[in-house]
Design a protein around this motif. Sequence first.
Motif, PDB file in Angstrom:
ATOM      1  N   GLN A 173       3.788  14.260 -11.668  1.00 29.50           N
ATOM      2  CA  GLN A 173       4.212  14.312 -13.437  1.00 29.50           C
ATOM      3  C   GLN A 173       3.604  14.725 -14.310  1.00 29.50           C
ATOM      4  O   GLN A 173       3.263  15.568 -15.182  1.00 29.50           O
ATOM      5  CB  GLN A 173       5.226  13.118 -13.610  1.00 29.50           C
ATOM      6  CG  GLN A 173       6.278  12.706 -13.044  1.00 29.50           C
ATOM      7  CD  GLN A 173       7.185  13.316 -12.543  1.00 29.50           C
ATOM      8  OE1 GLN A 173       7.697  14.082 -11.716  1.00 29.50           O
ATOM      9  NE2 GLN A 173       7.804  13.388 -13.548  1.00 29.50           N
ATOM     10  N   LYS A 174       1.789  14.074 -14.227  1.00 35.52           N
ATOM     11  CA  LYS A 174       0.942  14.325 -15.070  1.00 35.52           C
ATOM     12  C   LYS A 174      -0.236  15.475 -14.583  1.00 35.52           C
ATOM     13  O   LYS A 174      -1.257  16.129 -15.876  1.00 35.52           O
ATOM     14  CB  LYS A 174       0.395  13.089 -15.946  1.00 35.52           C
ATOM     15  CG  LYS A 174       1.467  12.308 -16.013  1.00 35.52           C
ATOM     16  CD  LYS A 174       0.925  10.708 -16.358  1.00 35.52           C
ATOM     17  CE  LYS A 174       2.446   9.617 -16.187  1.00 35.52           C
ATOM     18  NZ  LYS A 174       1.818   8.679 -15.516  1.00 35.52           N
ATOM     19  N   GLY A 175       0.157  16.446 -13.692  1.00 36.89           N
ATOM     20  CA  GLY A 175      -1.070  16.247 -12.960  1.00 36.89           C
ATOM     21  C   GLY A 175      -2.604  15.511 -12.470  1.00 36.89           C
ATOM     22  O   GLY A 175      -2.524  13.670 -13.827  1.00 36.89           O
ATOM     23  N   TYR A 209       6.641   0.051 -11.278  1.00 28.33           N
ATOM     24  CA  TYR A 209       5.571   0.610 -10.918  1.00 28.33           C
ATOM     25  C   TYR A 209       5.813   2.014 -11.151  1.00 28.33           C
ATOM     26  O   TYR A 209       5.254   2.998 -11.166  1.00 28.33           O
ATOM     27  CB  TYR A 209       5.065   0.327 -10.238  1.00 28.33           C
ATOM     28  CG  TYR A 209       4.414  -1.485 -10.346  1.00 28.33           C
ATOM     29  CD1 TYR A 209       4.421  -1.777 -11.486  1.00 28.33           C
ATOM     30  CD2 TYR A 209       3.963  -1.742  -8.907  1.00 28.33           C
ATOM     31  CE1 TYR A 209       3.684  -2.886 -11.837  1.00 28.33           C
ATOM     32  CE2 TYR A 209       4.001  -3.587  -9.114  1.00 28.33           C
ATOM     33  CZ  TYR A 209       3.116  -4.006 -10.136  1.00 28.33           C
ATOM     34  OH  TYR A 209       2.858  -5.166 -10.355  1.00 28.33           O
ATOM     35  N   LEU A 210       6.647   2.484 -10.654  1.00 32.38           N
ATOM     36  CA  LEU A 210       7.398   4.259 -10.212  1.00 32.38           C
ATOM     37  C   LEU A 210       7.854   4.867 -11.448  1.00 32.38           C
ATOM     38  O   LEU A 210       7.744   6.139 -11.871  1.00 32.38           O
ATOM     39  CB  LEU A 210       8.691   4.432  -8.908  1.00 32.38           C
ATOM     40  CG  LEU A 210       7.585   3.839  -8.061  1.00 32.38           C
ATOM     41  CD1 LEU A 210       8.731   3.829  -7.000  1.00 32.38           C
ATOM     42  CD2 LEU A 210       6.217   5.363  -7.358  1.00 32.38           C
ATOM     43  N   VAL A 260       0.602   6.555  -6.848  1.00 29.59           N
ATOM     44  CA  VAL A 260      -0.532   7.546  -7.049  1.00 29.59           C
ATOM     45  C   VAL A 260      -0.042   9.039  -7.255  1.00 29.59           C
ATOM     46  O   VAL A 260      -0.252   9.710  -8.036  1.00 29.59           O
ATOM     47  CB  VAL A 260      -1.527   7.733  -6.692  1.00 29.59           C
ATOM     48  CG1 VAL A 260      -2.788   8.781  -6.509  1.00 29.59           C
ATOM     49  CG2 VAL A 260      -2.331   5.979  -7.121  1.00 29.59           C
ATOM     50  N   TYR A 261       1.365   9.349  -6.277  1.00 26.19           N
ATOM     51  CA  TYR A 261       1.352  10.700  -5.681  1.00 26.19           C
ATOM     52  C   TYR A 261       2.315  11.027  -6.973  1.00 26.19           C
ATOM     53  O   TYR A 261       1.945  12.270  -7.696  1.00 26.19           O
ATOM     54  CB  TYR A 261       2.246  10.902  -5.098  1.00 26.19           C
ATOM     55  CG  TYR A 261       3.286  12.289  -4.217  1.00 26.19           C
ATOM     56  CD1 TYR A 261       2.825  12.789  -3.538  1.00 26.19           C
ATOM     57  CD2 TYR A 261       5.122  11.708  -4.733  1.00 26.19           C
ATOM     58  CE1 TYR A 261       3.346  13.942  -3.461  1.00 26.19           C
ATOM     59  CE2 TYR A 261       5.545  12.878  -4.522  1.00 26.19           C
ATOM     60  CZ  TYR A 261       4.739  13.968  -3.713  1.00 26.19           C
ATOM     61  OH  TYR A 261       5.429  15.100  -4.150  1.00 26.19           O
ATOM     62  N   LEU A 302       0.956  -1.667   0.417  1.00 25.88           N
ATOM     63  CA  LEU A 302      -0.389  -0.238   0.331  1.00 25.88           C
ATOM     64  C   LEU A 302       0.464   1.385  -0.460  1.00 25.88           C
ATOM     65  O   LEU A 302       0.949   2.099  -0.560  1.00 25.88           O
ATOM     66  CB  LEU A 302      -0.966   0.099   1.007  1.00 25.88           C
ATOM     67  CG  LEU A 302      -2.052  -0.927   1.574  1.00 25.88           C
ATOM     68  CD1 LEU A 302      -2.912  -0.630   2.671  1.00 25.88           C
ATOM     69  CD2 LEU A 302      -3.152   0.208  -0.179  1.00 25.88           C
ATOM     70  N   SER A 303       1.990   1.172   0.444  1.00 24.32           N
ATOM     71  CA  SER A 303       2.893   2.416   0.578  1.00 24.32           C
ATOM     72  C   SER A 303       3.511   3.055  -0.888  1.00 24.32           C
ATOM     73  O   SER A 303       3.371   3.693  -1.368  1.00 24.32           O
ATOM     74  CB  SER A 303       3.814   2.117   1.612  1.00 24.32           C
ATOM     75  OG  SER A 303       3.628   2.093   2.935  1.00 24.32           O
ATOM     76  N   VAL A 304       3.492   1.433  -1.690  1.00 22.84           N
ATOM     77  CA  VAL A 304       4.117   1.724  -2.564  1.00 22.84           C
ATOM     78  C   VAL A 304       3.409   2.020  -3.513  1.00 22.84           C
ATOM     79  O   VAL A 304       3.419   3.139  -4.446  1.00 22.84           O
ATOM     80  CB  VAL A 304       4.816   0.602  -3.457  1.00 22.84           C
ATOM     81  CG1 VAL A 304       4.795   0.502  -4.785  1.00 22.84           C
ATOM     82  CG2 VAL A 304       6.131  -0.039  -2.890  1.00 22.84           C
ATOM     83  N   PHE A 305       1.669   2.155  -3.338  1.00 19.78           N
ATOM     84  CA  PHE A 305       0.984   2.169  -4.539  1.00 19.78           C
ATOM     85  C   PHE A 305       0.162   3.542  -4.075  1.00 19.78           C
ATOM     86  O   PHE A 305       0.271   4.334  -4.803  1.00 19.78           O
ATOM     87  CB  PHE A 305      -0.262   1.674  -3.798  1.00 19.78           C
ATOM     88  CG  PHE A 305      -1.520   1.341  -4.690  1.00 19.78           C
ATOM     89  CD1 PHE A 305      -2.042   1.040  -5.896  1.00 19.78           C
ATOM     90  CD2 PHE A 305      -3.266   2.661  -3.921  1.00 19.78           C
ATOM     91  CE1 PHE A 305      -3.169   1.808  -6.435  1.00 19.78           C
ATOM     92  CE2 PHE A 305      -3.347   3.127  -4.714  1.00 19.78           C
ATOM     93  CZ  PHE A 305      -4.690   2.556  -6.030  1.00 19.78           C
TER      94      PHE A 305
END
Length: 273
Positions: free
Chosen positions: A172-174, A265-266, A166-167, A159-162
Amino acid sequence: MASGTVTSSEYISHHLTNLTFGNHPEAGWKLAESAGEAAAMGFWAINVDTMLWSVGLGVFFLWFFGKVAKTATAGVPGSTQNFVETIIEFVDDNVKSIFHYKSPVIAPLALTIFVWVFLMNAMDLVPVDWLPYIAGQMGIHFMKVVPTTDVNATGGMALSVFALIVYYSIKQKGVNGFFKELAFQPLPKIFMPFNLFLEIVGLIAKPVSLALRLFGNMYAGEMIFILIALLPFWIQWLLSVPWAIFHILIITLQAFIFMVLTIVYLAMAHDDH
């Protein structure tokens, strides 16, 4: 423990039960004294042994690497410094090959994940009865020493990675760009509801797969050690030593997979489709 006083099923159940603290419906706040009490405490109970060993190993990692960094020399490195530098270079090479953006967070995060998960997995190599027996002599009923056999621990890390996915996707894209990625691919805009469903399921599947892959592999490995411990003493050594040697590969591979998937994923979160 495996003979005389308890049955095989009781022995297995004991080793698979966490030292749980929570609010029991009848007895109030307490440490569970049986698997049934632990289950009755519900969702908000805390697995004390998971927290103890995971945090303790995390602190050990920070202390050990920090100590080596402070005493590092530019000359010929000692064996300890050489060992730590090898791990750092290995992680750094993987980050550079996957993550093609500038970030002060990704490499330290990858290093932390790899070493921390490896240390937690490595507790699986400690004979299954040693630490629970010592805990029992101190009046502690349960003691699971492999944090990654607790889905709460692997789920928390996933969940921390998730949250980071999202962050960084939004950073990066708004918000608008992130929404467009979810809503307008892979099919044309007219299929937006289907795209949203498909992409959101895929997004949620990332932390779920991260958590369950690590948990499932380590839980299965621990179960095999427990089953071996139920066998006669002379058979235990014939089976446990080869399995422990093979399991070294498993615990390393699972730490590596968790780290690599996090980097991937990041990197995807930074990509603009």
